[in-house]
Design an enzyme around this catalytic site. Structure first.
Site, mmCIF file in Angstrom:
data_model
loop_
_atom_site.group_PDB
_atom_site.id
_atom_site.type_symbol
_atom_site.label_atom_id
_atom_site.label_comp_id
_atom_site.label_asym_id
_atom_site.label_seq_id
_atom_site.Cartn_x
_atom_site.Cartn_y
_atom_site.Cartn_z
ATOM 1 N N HIS A 201 83.310 8.198 57.931
ATOM 2 C CA HIS A 201 83.246 7.226 56.817
ATOM 3 C C HIS A 201 82.412 7.794 55.668
ATOM 4 O O HIS A 201 82.159 7.112 54.682
ATOM 5 C CB HIS A 201 82.607 5.918 57.307
ATOM 6 C CG HIS A 201 83.343 5.291 58.459
ATOM 7 N ND1 HIS A 201 84.570 4.680 58.308
ATOM 8 C CD2 HIS A 201 83.044 5.234 59.779
ATOM 9 C CE1 HIS A 201 84.986 4.253 59.494
ATOM 10 N NE2 HIS A 201 84.080 4.570 60.407
ATOM 11 N N HIS B 223 72.284 8.127 53.751
ATOM 12 C CA HIS B 223 73.709 8.362 53.567
ATOM 13 C C HIS B 223 74.050 7.790 52.195
ATOM 14 O O HIS B 223 73.194 7.211 51.530
ATOM 15 C CB HIS B 223 74.523 7.660 54.666
ATOM 16 C CG HIS B 223 74.337 6.188 54.672
ATOM 17 N ND1 HIS B 223 73.306 5.543 55.366
ATOM 18 C CD2 HIS B 223 75.001 5.210 54.013
ATOM 19 C CE1 HIS B 223 73.377 4.256 55.166
ATOM 20 N NE2 HIS B 223 74.391 4.015 54.328
ATOM 21 N N HIS C 265 77.399 5.921 49.519
ATOM 22 C CA HIS C 265 78.713 5.288 49.337
ATOM 23 C C HIS C 265 79.230 5.691 47.966
ATOM 24 O O HIS C 265 78.441 5.888 47.036
ATOM 25 C CB HIS C 265 78.576 3.762 49.422
ATOM 26 C CG HIS C 265 77.962 3.304 50.707
ATOM 27 N ND1 HIS C 265 78.715 2.904 51.792
ATOM 28 C CD2 HIS C 265 76.667 3.228 51.109
ATOM 29 C CE1 HIS C 265 77.899 2.571 52.790
ATOM 30 N NE2 HIS C 265 76.649 2.767 52.406
ATOM 31 N N GLU D 133 77.621 -0.389 46.270
ATOM 32 C CA GLU D 133 77.822 -1.582 47.121
ATOM 33 C C GLU D 133 77.146 -2.806 46.506
ATOM 34 O O GLU D 133 77.424 -3.939 46.914
ATOM 35 C CB GLU D 133 77.284 -1.308 48.530
ATOM 36 C CG GLU D 133 77.990 -0.121 49.184
ATOM 37 C CD GLU D 133 78.006 -0.174 50.675
ATOM 38 O OE1 GLU D 133 76.919 -0.243 51.284
ATOM 39 O OE2 GLU D 133 79.111 -0.189 51.252
ATOM 40 N N HIS E 276 71.598 5.221 50.289
ATOM 41 C CA HIS E 276 70.843 4.304 51.162
ATOM 42 C C HIS E 276 69.862 5.072 52.035
ATOM 43 O O HIS E 276 70.271 5.942 52.819
ATOM 44 C CB HIS E 276 71.813 3.512 52.051
ATOM 45 C CG HIS E 276 72.591 2.483 51.294
ATOM 46 N ND1 HIS E 276 73.770 1.931 51.753
ATOM 47 C CD2 HIS E 276 72.355 1.917 50.082
ATOM 48 C CE1 HIS E 276 74.205 1.065 50.863
ATOM 49 N NE2 HIS E 276 73.367 1.029 49.848
ATOM 50 N N THR F 296 76.157 -2.952 55.768
ATOM 51 C CA THR F 296 77.379 -3.121 54.969
ATOM 52 C C THR F 296 78.613 -2.571 55.683
ATOM 53 O O THR F 296 79.714 -2.565 55.127
ATOM 54 C CB THR F 296 77.259 -2.388 53.613
ATOM 55 O OG1 THR F 296 77.164 -0.977 53.870
ATOM 56 C CG2 THR F 296 76.046 -2.874 52.848
ATOM 57 N N THR F 297 78.412 -2.100 56.930
ATOM 58 C CA THR F 297 79.584 -1.691 57.720
ATOM 59 C C THR F 297 79.450 -2.360 59.086
ATOM 60 O O THR F 297 78.333 -2.729 59.488
ATOM 61 C CB THR F 297 79.630 -0.149 57.932
ATOM 62 O OG1 THR F 297 78.473 0.240 58.675
ATOM 63 C CG2 THR F 297 79.641 0.581 56.601
HETATM 64 C C1 LIG Z 1 72.794 -0.762 66.621
HETATM 65 C C2 LIG Z 1 72.204 -0.411 65.293
HETATM 66 C C3 LIG Z 1 73.246 0.010 64.298
HETATM 67 C C4 LIG Z 1 74.404 -0.941 64.315
HETATM 68 C C5 LIG Z 1 73.695 1.440 64.609
HETATM 69 C C6 LIG Z 1 74.570 2.007 63.553
HETATM 70 C C7 LIG Z 1 73.941 1.979 62.150
HETATM 71 O O1 LIG Z 1 72.881 2.508 61.901
HETATM 72 N N1 LIG Z 1 74.687 1.350 61.220
HETATM 73 C C8 LIG Z 1 74.428 1.181 59.864
HETATM 74 C C9 LIG Z 1 73.263 1.591 59.212
HETATM 75 C C10 LIG Z 1 73.097 1.357 57.839
HETATM 76 C C11 LIG Z 1 74.094 0.716 57.111
HETATM 77 S S1 LIG Z 1 73.903 0.361 55.417
HETATM 78 N N2 LIG Z 1 75.195 0.859 54.626
HETATM 79 O O2 LIG Z 1 72.721 1.071 54.964
HETATM 80 O O3 LIG Z 1 73.840 -1.094 55.307
HETATM 81 C C12 LIG Z 1 75.262 0.318 57.742
HETATM 82 C C13 LIG Z 1 75.430 0.546 59.114
HETATM 83 ZN ZN LIG Z 2 74.947 2.340 53.345
#
Ligand SMILES: CC[C@H](C)CCC(=O)Nc1ccc(S(N)(=O)=O)cc1
Ligand SMILES: [Zn+2]
Length: 218
Positions: free
Chosen positions: A21, A50, A52, A62, A75, A157-158
């Site tokens: 992704h 990471h 977007h 986002e 982020h 957000t995912t």
């Molecule tokens: C079990 C804990 C967690 C689901 C494991 C996977 C994970 O870290 N997901 C994650 C992290 C950051 C964002 S965002 N885009 O910064 O909101 C979106 C998804």
């Molecule tokens: Zn993110």
């Protein structure tokens, strides 16, 4: 709100991976601290960062500001080490994570820190591939000079979109070049030879509902 304070370590050989992704840099930093501002008395520690982006620079962030989207959004994901024993545990609580969002504006000067990321993307073209970033990365260099921000209680957000994030979105964007964004869009979402480029990976904003949005003009 109290002032938001942060302290990061500079690290080399951080692992960057193609999640299918987008790209993600795993940066667990026991020596990092994010505290103050909307974070109460707890200390949050950097776990990963990471970003977007969109298929054109007209979209990609986002969050939007008065309806305006930016070309992308970085982020920096932190978790509450005062209250919880692990990232996964923290992600089950409303005050578990704190994510710093930084908008990308497209300009003429490339961002040197982002360039360290871009220079590794040819090695992680396909989903599941990872490599180490040889350069030293200092997360502080991703932050804008103006430290004013908006903050609100939100979610990942995912999927699974856990409602566990204290969002802190900086008002001032940082500048990247169109070429750097073009490189992001060359990542493949699949692991095999088939090429399905990750041209966009942002979730549009969701209704605020009865949540309060607060701001701090540092
Ligand atoms: C079990 C804990 C967690 C689901 C494991 C996977 C994970 O870290 N997901 C994650 C992290 C950051 C964002 S965002 N885009 O910064 O909101 C979106 C998804
Ligand atoms: Zn993110």
């Amino acid at each position: 709100m109290k002032k938001l304070t942060f302290a990061y370590e500079s690290q080399s050989d951080l692992r960057i991976l193609n999640t299918g992704h987008g790209w993600k840099v795993e940066a667990p930093q026991s020596g990092s601290r994010l505290e103050g501002g909307p974070l109460g008395e707890d200390i949050y520690q950097l776990e990963q960062f990471h970003c977007h982006w969109g298929e054109t620079s007209a979209e990609g962030s986002e969050h939007t500001v008065d309806g305006r989207a930016y070309a992308g959004e970085l982020h920096l994901v932190h978790w509450n080490t005062t209250k919880y024993q692990s990232f996964a545990e923290a992600a089950q609580h409303p005050d578990g994570l704190a994510v710093l969002g930084v908008f990308f504006d497209v300009g003429n000067e490339s961002n040197d820190e982002i360039e360290k990321i871009v220079s590794t993307l040819s090695e992680i073209k396909f989903k599941g591939q990872f490599t180490d970033i040889p350069d030293v990365i200092d997360p502080t260099t991703f932050l804008p000079s103006g430290l004013g921000y908006w903050t609100y209680l939100g979610s990942l957000t995912t999927p699974p979109c856990n409602e566990c994030v204290i969002w802190i979105v900086y008002k001032e964007p940082i500048t990247v070049t169109e070429e750097q964004l073009v490189q992001f869009r060359c990542l493949s979402a699949c692991s095999g030879e088939a090429e399905e480029f990750i041209v966009k990976n942002y979730r549009p904003p969701q209704p605020l509902g009865n949540r309060a949005l607060r701001e701090c003009n540092a």
